[in-house]
Design an enzyme around this catalytic site. Structure first.
Site, short mmCIF file in Angstrom:
data_model
loop_
_atom_site.label_atom_id
_atom_site.label_comp_id
_atom_site.label_asym_id
_atom_site.label_seq_id
_atom_site.Cartn_x
_atom_site.Cartn_y
_atom_site.Cartn_z
N ARG A 80 0.86 -1.19 0.00
CA ARG A 80 0.00 0.00 0.00
C ARG A 80 0.88 1.23 0.00
NH1 ARG A 80 -4.99 0.13 3.95
NH2 ARG A 80 -5.47 -1.69 2.70
N SER A 121 -8.72 0.62 0.08
CA SER A 121 -9.80 0.61 1.07
C SER A 121 -10.21 2.04 1.45
CB SER A 121 -9.37 -0.20 2.29
OG SER A 121 -10.44 -0.37 3.17
#
Length: 600
Positions: A51, A153
């Site tokens: 990420r 997310s």
């Protein structure tokens, strides 16, 4: 720059014109420090994958780093599975994107698929955006060896991610992450065909699992629906926000499966928007300040319950209108108390004659509320803790199912819930519709969700918790804070008090120490890559300090776990407040360490 290697250092590999332009501009303007920062370090596998911000450079998410990561994953999977080229891999994506780097989740998913297709691996690539839970669900349903979900997310809009699932349908855990990283470093040069994203349109090995997986998922939802007829008659209205992400269509379908009228969508947040234009941050966990549009719409529509799924629809926030006209936004721990009660109550009412309560399990991460433990002790089922992160919950569920156990509910306090075991990851779509059914059932006996929560606490003991965080952008400072706790009054001595609060036990999963165990060794696996120390106090409080796996944060989690007879909530809240103040002042020392208080 040359030490990066011929391939990594050359612009010929940066076939995305936008990221190539970013690097060329830095060279042209002599911005050597930023060039070095972008090109001299590589992302590491964190919470089940990668990420980072989108953009040019090896520490960013972009075409090249996604191709390199997939090549490394291919090498590792080929080594682990002799039938890899029969079983294949699942690839899904959300709706994130960035114009300046031309890095949309869809493009990165297509490049992921292209690397595998070029090596003759069957790829189940979803033809449109899906909730994150659809990828682990599809991995199990299609018997694939792994899955990749391109999503960041609820992280800031600049970010994207590369989330990896193993054949068991759970996020990868160690040592898979480290082994994949090794394989990435062994083959950084893009293979012939890795850039050929046209393969997703031409390869006979590409399949689209969307219709099949959506149908199977919705069919499986029926296993956790207990009052369909009642749902179809309810007068309750629900507002749903998909937070500019993927959730709208799937939550609408789930409501249909449960017999409900469709929830009322927040129009400004219904459709995908990678700029998240109506919220300060795309994280429904931040509470009322980011739920503003949902709450105002609910008031206008006379809806008492608001449901908000985060952008990739794996987490759920819930708010309920109170009699005084204010809104209560439930914490993850409060929602878990409701889910735990509900799932056990439904099991008890619907169980077969020979069903054994001792075969039933509920799980939570160790930084989450201990309310399920209190319910389990009174009702006779099993409760287990795992390390933080749903990857640990998913793996443990799989293990329990293989041993003939039944897991009713699992959660982590950061609004991540799993009802049942159809998916082995948190799932905001199923959680949303279960909350709707719970609220509809309680409405028939004139009880609100808030009133039911109080009933649960009165029966099993009040569990009052507070979670927050400090930002710290200096890793050595974070390390020194935790090292001080391990050598508090003298070397290798943990603190015995926090201010005036006496400490009963200390567990440090970074080092594997646990003073409550006879051999002083932690039952939970040692997790050296992150800092986490838990303090159990004599007054019944449990507090954990830990670092985030994906963000520059020191988080604290504190909970007062009271016995049922301790019902003076004002007293309990005051005690918890004082303990948190002592924890911050004595253990974190924010002013001395330059920590920044959480702000939305």
């Amino acid at each position: 720059m040359r030490r990066i290697g011929v391939v990594e250092g050359s612009l010929e590999t940066l076939l995305n014109p936008k990221t190539k332009e970013q690097i060329e501009n830095l060279i042209r303007n002599g911005m050597n420090k930023e060039l070095r920062d972008r090109l001299c370090c590589r992302m590491t596998f964190g919470t089940a994958g990668l990420r980072s911000a989108m953009g040019a450079g090896f520490c960013y998410i972009n075409d090249l780093t996604v191709i390199q990561s997939t090549q490394g994953m291919y090498k590792y999977l080929e080594r682990c599975f002799s039938d890899f080229k029969q079983r294949g891999c699942v690839v899904g994506y959300d709706t994130r994107g960035q114009v300046t780097s031309s890095c949309s989740s869809q493009r990165l998913a297509e490049l992921t698929a292209a690397v595998l297709l070029a090596k003759d691996v069957p790829v189940y690539l979803f033809s449109r955006y899906v909730p994150t839970p659809f990828v682990p669900y599809a991995v199990q349903e299609l018997r694939a060896v792994a899955g990749v979900m391109i999503t960041a997310s609820h992280n800031r809009k600049e970010d994207n991610g590369y989330k990896v699932y193993w054949e068991n349908g759970a996020q990868i855990t160690s040592p898979h992450d480290k082994e994949i990283l090794k394989c990435i470093e062994e083959c950084v040069e893009p293979w012939h065909g890795s850039w050929n994203d046209n393969l997703v349109n031409t390869s006979p090995l590409k399949r689209d699992p969307l219709q099949d997986i959506c149908r199977r998922y919705m069919e499986d939802l029926k296993k956790i629906c207990f009052y369909r007829e009642l749902n179809s008659q309810t007068t309750l209205k629900f507002v749903h926000s998909s937070f500019h992400g993927v959730g709208h269509d799937y939550v609408q379908l789930a409501f249909q499966v449960f017999g409900f009228k469709p929830p009322i969508p927040v129009p400004e947040q219904k459709d995908p928007d990678p700029d998240f234009s109506t919220v300060k941050c795309p994280n429904p966990e931040e509470g009322e300040s980011v739920l503003e549009l949902s709450l105002r719409l609910a008031e206008k529509e006379n809806a008492r319950v608001v449901l908000a799924t985060d952008p990739d629809a794996d987490r759920l926030a819930v708010a309920e209108l109170q009699e005084n006209g204010n809104w209560k936004v439930f914490t993850g721990n409060e929602l878990a108390a409701l889910f735990g009660w509900w799932m056990f109550d439904c099991w008890r009412k619907n169980k077969s004659r020979n069903a054994d309560v001792k075969n039933i399990y509920m799980l939570a991460t160790t930084v989450s509320s201990k309310i399920l433990k209190a319910i389990a002790l009174k009702e006779g089922f099993h409760f287990e803790e795992t390390l933080p992160g749903f990857k640990w919950i998913g793996s443990r569920i799989k293990n329990l199912l293989e041993n003939g156990k039944e897991v009713l509910f699992s959660f982590e306090e950061s609004i991540g819930f799993l009802c049942g075991t159809s998916v082995l990851d948190k799932d905001g779509v199923s959680a949303a519709v279960v909350v709707a059914e719970m609220a509809s059932y309680l409405e028939t006996v004139n009880i609100t969700l808030t009133q039911q929560l109080i009933k649960i606490y009165e029966k099993y003991g009040y569990h009052l918790s507070k979670t927050s965080y400090f930002l710290c952008y200096d890793p050595p400072t974070i390390k020194s804070i935790f090292e001080r706790l391990r050598n508090f009054d003298s070397p290798k001595e943990y603190p015995k008090f926090c201010g005036t609060f006496a400490i009963l036990h200390i567990r440090d999963v970074t080092t594997g120490y646990d003073s409550s165990q006879p051999n002083k060794k932690s039952v939970l696996p040692v997790s050296k890559n992150s800092q986490m120390i838990t303090f159990t106090f004599q007054n019944g409080c449990v507090a954990t300090l830990r670092t985030s796996g994906t963000e520059p944060k020191i988080k604290y989690y504190a909970e007062m776990c009271a016995l049922p007879e301790q019902s003076d909530t004002a007293l309990l809240e005051e005690e918890l407040k004082k303990l948190i103040e002592a924890l911050i002042e004595n253990f974190l020392e924010p002013s001395k360490n330059g920590l920044i208080w959480r702000s939305v």
